[in-house]
Design an enzyme around this catalytic site. Structure first.
Site, PDB file in Angstrom:
ATOM      1  N   ALA A   1       0.842  -1.193   0.000  1.00  0.00           N
ATOM      2  CA  ALA A   1       0.000   0.000   0.000  1.00  0.00           C
ATOM      3  C   ALA A   1       0.877   1.243   0.000  1.00  0.00           C
ATOM      4  CB  ALA A   1      -0.905  -0.014   1.228  1.00  0.00           C
TER       5      ALA A   1
ATOM      6  N   TYR B   1       1.889  -7.431 -13.268  1.00  0.00           N
ATOM      7  CA  TYR B   1       2.640  -7.435 -14.530  1.00  0.00           C
ATOM      8  C   TYR B   1       1.721  -7.225 -15.724  1.00  0.00           C
ATOM      9  CZ  TYR B   1       7.495  -7.748 -13.477  1.00  0.00           C
ATOM     10  OH  TYR B   1       8.764  -7.392 -13.107  1.00  0.00           O
TER      11      TYR B   1
ATOM     12  N   LYS C   1       1.458  -3.698 -16.646  1.00  0.00           N
ATOM     13  CA  LYS C   1       2.617  -2.978 -17.199  1.00  0.00           C
ATOM     14  C   LYS C   1       2.312  -2.617 -18.647  1.00  0.00           C
ATOM     15  CE  LYS C   1       6.206  -4.619 -14.168  1.00  0.00           C
ATOM     16  NZ  LYS C   1       6.845  -3.500 -13.496  1.00  0.00           N
TER      17      LYS C   1
ATOM     18  N   ASP D   1       7.104 -16.685  -6.200  1.00  0.00           N
ATOM     19  CA  ASP D   1       6.940 -15.235  -6.128  1.00  0.00           C
ATOM     20  C   ASP D   1       6.764 -14.606  -7.510  1.00  0.00           C
ATOM     21  OD1 ASP D   1       6.861 -12.713  -4.863  1.00  0.00           O
ATOM     22  OD2 ASP D   1       8.975 -12.384  -5.234  1.00  0.00           O
TER      23      ASP D   1
ATOM     24  N   HIS E   1       4.019 -13.798 -12.749  1.00  0.00           N
ATOM     25  CA  HIS E   1       4.403 -12.753 -13.709  1.00  0.00           C
ATOM     26  C   HIS E   1       5.020 -13.336 -14.993  1.00  0.00           C
ATOM     27  CE1 HIS E   1       3.655 -10.260 -10.351  1.00  0.00           C
ATOM     28  NE2 HIS E   1       4.870 -10.146  -9.875  1.00  0.00           N
TER      29      HIS E   1
END
Ligand code: BG6
Length: 791
Positions: free
Chosen positions: A41, A208, A211, A265, A270
């Protein structure tokens, strides 16, 4: 509360937020970030919601923002407003307007404790109250869960029970990846969430997909269909690389990271999403999420299964101590969580069969960059000019993060085609600084960039606000991805990652190469000289004893027993040679567990050893009484000295115990030993020094923390070890490097990673004391058993 609207209206015509604005009201939106004072955040979400507010402020919507946290208001509120203070406007917004937007945003924001069911009920009450007081019609409620996935089900249940808006108003709940830990846990989480939320209320985020470059992959493929269709296949593509390299460590996130590691992760989500966008069929309708999901599922169904031979994993050197510190664990706690992974993925369909797709990511690497690169085959041979553009790499690069251009971009090498980018938000750029990127100067590419660079989270937040799902993860593809990755994750669970130093020191230690469907690190520890291995490959099975080079010095390697035999024989030969030359043999021996087998071997098998003429010295000693089991001398005595006929005045334990106290500076122990060496050993040059190496690269009792530069002209010093007993006495590098021969003995699988790492690094004694061992006139030989060498 009408003052809010009045204030806004009077101050800034276009900043109209609440009822009473000049635009027709589209309703009120309550935004709640659960985890509103957390890392995500703070770094991204508030800034993105502020941007959303700035974009939407004159569109007729009104807003209120809640930062939800576990702490009570007295603690959470200051933290929350501290975060909001740092909000910034995009460059095209004037200072005056920005100040007003910020002021207004701060007025609309409040901290809310969100822990118990009652807290959620209070929140709902507050929203209701606000709507009533300000006579606002409600549009919907947006909850963003920026908290660990393990809390999702509970929070979703509380939201569903207490915070649902009325009929006709929407509820949207954004969930951050990772959605689970493996296939089973992801399925369980999906089932639990389904009990509280409808699929259309859930927005699974993979930022992602927000993006700019990633969201342009499919449109780019569509816009350039004519050029790409003939070459987007196994006949033309040599390989694809999907890479996310980071320079950061995981400090501050160890709690999360240690449970997940790099594959969970970023690779499972992604990088997999990018793989799908590159290999799926281009949908006819780009905003039809069903069509997109089906095309993605088709890719998943044709991916070849992966197992541990499809991957290499690494962990940066400082990771374990960071985890130990952050999670309050002891030094014995060793985590195998990978912080680096390289995986080769193959798509088994007629279009891509055999094209390797490399997915790679790691923390603490040499640069901060992310890209997807499609490298095409280029078989042109130019007779006139072999370095011409025609012969250069043919490639398309989707540069998603920084890198050499400092901005995201799409690059197409000019020897391919001139692309079309139909999106108005993109433009062709020329005249970039002419550096090279993937073997081609920037002038060799057509380069396209977004007109405005936008943070991924800003676009994700905007999509959720508009209820758009085209770049949100659907449950079907999320589960398909876990189904693909889980067997690999399970098979790697027990595998020790290769340790890498981090940053530029890593050099090419993490390079890997493919053989069919397998990959392996390209550099094993040693460079072996071919003359020693005529007629076979250099594997342990083929050789009883092999010789080669390690860190530019000679190396002997064998199975442990043979290695010890060989070392004992070399020692005897050195002893005989010295005795023949000068009537005496000065041998300095180190402690630790590695030489114990050698001592035992010498005790039992070397009757003809010239013990009578041999002087035994210590390389280092722990500051404990010599009679204690922890003493190096004690181990030497137990395993060797008591079994051989050595004159007692030839035995030279280190004087760690003087005046009934241990290693006290004023007692001058080091000087006493140094004087003995100078008096008895010709030129203070031992005939043979036997050393070991610790996991951290220490040798003798010279550690990373030892100030080596203060040792000039000294032969013996007191040092501090990071392990108990801390106080030590040790020969200096100066004393060791004067020796005529130095042997370094390394045994056991647990030393394998260290041996690999050492093989790649340059001499840096302060960091790796063993690399300071470089005998000036003598010879260094490494004795490394196969377990340590080959792992
Ligand atoms: C996050 C990962 O999802 O993505 C982080 O949890 C990683 O470990 C980050 O650093 C990378 O995202 P970006 O946008 O900075 O490339």
């Amino acid at each position: 509360m009408m003052w809010r609207a009045l204030f806004t209206f009077l101050l800034l015509d276009s900043v109209c937020t609440q009822k009473g604005s000049s635009k027709e009201s589209k309703g009120h939106v309550s935004v709640v970030i659960v985890g509103g004072t957390g890392d995500l955040a703070r770094k991204y979400l508030w800034q993105s919601f502020f941007q959303l507010y700035a974009d939407q402020v004159s569109s007729g919507y009104s807003f209120s923002f809640y930062g939800g946290g576990l702490s009570e208001a007295a603690k959470g509120k200051p933290k929350f407003f501290q975060i909001l203070k740092s909000l910034a406007c995009s460059s095209e917004v004037s200072e005056e307007r920005c100040a007003l937007l910020k002021e207004q945003f701060l007025k609309l924001a409040q901290y809310q404790q969100l822990n118990t069911t009652e807290d959620y009920e209070n929140l709902a009450g507050d929203i209701r109250q606000r709507l009533e007081n300000e006579e606002l019609a409600e549009a919907g409620r947006l909850f963003y869960l920026a908290v660990p996935a393990s809390t999702y089900a509970d929070i979703a249940e509380k939201i569903s029970r207490s915070c649902r808006p009325g009929q006709g108003q929407w509820l949207r709940v954004a969930l951050e990846k990772p959605f689970g830990h493996d296939l089973d846990s992801a399925e369980q989480l999906a089932t639990l969430l389904k009990k509280s939320l409808h699929e259309d209320e859930m927005f699974r985020i993979d930022h992602y997909l927000g993006k700019q470059v990633v969201s342009q992959i499919l449109p780019f493929r569509k816009d350039n269909k004519n050029f790409l269709d003939p070459i987007w296949n196994k006949h033309h593509i040599e390989r694809m690389e999907i890479v996310l390299k980071e320079t950061l460590d995981v400090k501050g996130r160890a709690q999360f990271y240690d449970q997940y590691g790099v594959i969970r992760d970023v690779l499972q989500n992604h990088l997999t999403e990018i793989l799908l966008l590159l290999t799926m069929g281009v949908p006819a309708n780009m905003s039809n999420s069903d069509e997109i999901v089906n095309k993605k599922l088709q890719v998943f169904s044709s991916l070849k299964d992966i197992d541990r031979t499809s991957a290499v994993i690494g962990q940066y050197q400082a990771y374990n101590s960071e985890v130990q510190e952050e999670l309050n664990r002891t030094k014995e706690h060793i985590s195998n969580t990978p912080t680096f992974a390289g995986v080769v993925v193959l798509v088994r369909n007629t279009q891509f069969d055999g094209v390797p797709i490399f997915l790679t990511s790691g923390k603490m690497l040499d640069e901060q960059v992310a890209y997807a690169r499609i490298l095409f085959k280029n078989e042109v041979f130019s007779v006139r000019n072999s370095s011409s553009l025609r012969c250069s790499p043919k490639q398309i690069v989707f540069l998603l993060r920084h890198g050499i251009l400092q901005r995201s971009a799409i690059l197409v090498s000019k020897n391919l085609f001139k692309p079309t980018v139909s999106d108005d938000g993109w433009k062709e750029v020329t005249g970039e600084r002419d550096t090279a990127l993937f073997g081609l100067p920037l002038s060799g590419y057509y380069i396209y960039m977004p007109t405005f660079q936008r943070e991924a989270y800003e676009s994700v937040v905007s999509q959720i606000f508009h209820g758009r799902k085209d770049s949100i993860i659907r449950v079907e593809t999320m589960l398909a991805s876990w189904a693909f990755w889980t067997p690999l994750l399970h098979s790697l669970a027990q595998q020790a990652p290769r340790i890498y130093p981090g940053g530029t020191d890593t050099e090419n230690l993490l390079d890997f190469q493919r053989q069919g469907r397998k990959i392996a690190f390209t550099n094993e520890a040693v460079i072996l000289s071919s003359r020693d291995f005529v007629g076979g490959s250099a594997t342990a099975e083929n050789f009883q004893v092999m010789r080669g080079k390690y860190r530019d010095s000679d190396m002997v390697s064998a199975w442990p027993e043979e290695l010890i035999d060989r070392l004992a024989a070399d020692l005897q030969a050195a002893a005989e040679e010295a005795v023949e030359g000068g009537g005496v043999f000065h041998l300095a021996l180190s402690g630790g567990s590695s030489p114990v087998a050698l001592f035992q071997r010498l005790a039992v098998h070397h009757y003809s050893f010239p013990w009578q003429q041999t002087h035994i010295w210590m390389v280092d000693e722990r500051c404990v009484p010599l009679s204690e089991p922890g003493s190096n001398f004690h181990a030497l005595h137990e395993n060797l000295l008591q079994h051989v006929r050595l004159p007692y005045f030839n035995i030279h334990p280190m004087p760690v115990h003087l005046n009934r106290r241990l290693c006290v500076e004023e007692d001058g122990g080091p000087l006493l030993y140094e004087n003995d060496i100078s008096r008895l050993v010709n030129g203070s040059s031992f005939h043979f020094v036997l050393l070991g190496v610790g996991y951290d690269g220490h040798t003798a009792s010279l550690f990373q923390s030892t100030q080596l530069d203060t040792h000039a002209y000294k032969l013996v010093v007191l040092t501090e070890s990071p392990a108990k007993p801390h106080q030590r006495m040790s020969l200096t590098l100066a004393a060791i490097n004067q020796a005529q021969r130095v042997g370094v003995l390394v045994t056991g699988k647990s030393k394998h990673e260290m041996i690999i790492q050492l093989s790649r690094i340059k001499d840096d004694p302060q960091k790796w004391p063993i690399t300071g061992v470089r005998p000036t006139g003598g010879k260094l030989v490494w004795y490394i058993d196969y377990d340590a060498l080959l792992g």
